[in-house]
Design a protein around this motif. Sequence first.
Motif: not given
Length: 121
Positions: A34-54
């Motif tokens: 659940h994206i609101v109850e278990d919001n992504p952390t800044a570290d997760e977002l940074q890692a995911w952003h890097g993996r996305s290439g977007l």
Amino acid sequence: MPGNALFLEYPKCSTCQKAKKWLDEHGVAYDVRHIVEDNPTADELQAWHGRSGLPLKRFFNTSGMLYREMGLSKKLPAMSEADQYELLATNGMLVKRPLLVTDAAVVPGFKEAAWADVLGV
């Protein structure tokens, strides 16, 4: 496919419901978060952003009410990436959903062709 995909959703979101149905129809194993109850952390977002290439902006829910209320379209260009990750981590409603996370790729939003490509279905 190695490991389960991670599917971040807001259950009331119609696009998330459509994406979940698509995953089920294609027999994709996934874990739901659940994206609101278990919001992504800044570290997760940074890692995911890097993996996305977007561009990082693609991770923002630009059509969301909170995004508009906060006037982020004017503020983001002046913010550092670190500050943008921190901002995204404050509220799941700011994050583009659904968000598909696999070992190899990260896809914000639901586009069947992109998901099929990433998941190999």
